[in-house]
Design an enzyme around this catalytic site. Structure first.
Site, short mmCIF file in Angstrom:
data_model
loop_
_atom_site.label_atom_id
_atom_site.label_comp_id
_atom_site.label_asym_id
_atom_site.label_seq_id
_atom_site.Cartn_x
_atom_site.Cartn_y
_atom_site.Cartn_z
N LYS A 136 -3.77 5.18 -66.93
CA LYS A 136 -4.76 4.28 -66.85
C LYS A 136 -5.52 3.94 -65.45
O LYS A 136 -6.80 4.05 -65.35
CB LYS A 136 -4.23 2.75 -67.15
N ARG A 138 11.71 1.08 -68.50
CA ARG A 138 10.49 0.40 -68.28
C ARG A 138 9.71 0.57 -69.78
O ARG A 138 8.88 -0.18 -69.81
CB ARG A 138 9.75 1.26 -67.09
N ARG A 176 11.06 8.32 -56.17
CA ARG A 176 11.38 6.94 -56.34
C ARG A 176 12.55 6.79 -57.56
O ARG A 176 12.32 7.28 -58.50
CB ARG A 176 10.13 6.03 -56.44
#
Ligand SMILES: [Zn+2]
Length: 227
Positions: free
Chosen positions: A20, A176, A165
């Site tokens: 996005k 998530r 990360r």
């Protein structure tokens, strides 16, 4: 281009790793729209010395999510500043935020024109995110497949060691994605009922997807894209 005929108010919805942000940049540049990212906005408000920044910092210091009302207030203020076209990137995140947003925009006679829903396969998202490596020293970002450093595991810019990360590890990505789909389902339904939602294929690469989005935005009559 100031009087662009494409003064559109658009929302990009999609899971992390759907592309996005990248797409928002390209689309905003092409159509001369404002790119509004709620994450960036929050960060810049926190840095400012306003009463709002104190409020937000309190939540962040406690490790809490900033409440929906506050996030919406900040985004709505930004929209009011510049009533020309914009792309909202990754916002609203849930139905409550969407309803708050409509309520704060309707007195201004502003309504959202288009919601693009980036439909992206978990496999593609994991491939994109889990390949990401960052340099903790200079913040440079790499991708083991799409943008590898010239020496494996070493930053091209500062020669520091590259890290993955925690957010980009497969297990965390799957969690998530689960959270995302729970929050976004009612949101997608809400916009679909208003008949402003349009699915796009988030698995496509940047250029191919941009071509589709461009056609879509240039032709308001196209209400859906599916192969
Ligand atoms: Zn570096």
């Amino acid at each position: 281009m100031a009087n662009s005929k494409y003064d559109m108010r658009i929302v990009f919805l999609g899971p992390p790793g759907a592309g996005k942000g990248t797409q928002a940049e390209v689309v905003c540049k092409h159509f001369t729209l404002e790119h509004i990212s709620s994450g960036d906005l929050l960060r810049s408000v926190v840095k400012s010395n306003s009463p709002m920044s104190e409020k937000i910092r309190e939540f962040m210091d406690k490790g809490l999510l900033v409440p929906d009302e506050i996030v919406v207030e900040i985004v709505a203020q930004e929209i009011k500043k510049d009533r020309k076209g914009f792309v909202l990137d990754g916002f609203p995140r849930n139905l409550t935020q969407a309803e708050f947003l409509d309520n704060s925009l309707s007195p201004l006679n502003i309504c959202l024109d288009r919601i693009l829903n980036f439909v992206t396969s978990p496999q593609k998202i994991i491939e994109r995110l889990s390949g990401r490596r960052i340099c903790p020293k200079c913040q440079a970002i790499y991708h083991i497949k799409n943008m590898p450093p010239s020496r494996e595991g070493i930053c091209d810019k500062c020669a520091g060691p590259l890290l993955q990360r925690n957010d980009d590890k497969e297990k965390t990505i799957r969690e998530r994605l689960k959270v995302y789909s729970q929050l976004s389902e009612p949101l997608i339904e809400y916009y679909r009922e208003k008949e402003i939602l349009c699915d796009v294929d988030g698995d496509l690469d940047v250029d191919a997807l941009f071509e589709i989005i461009k056609r879509l935005l240039e032709n308001p009559a196209i209400s859906d894209y599916s192969d």
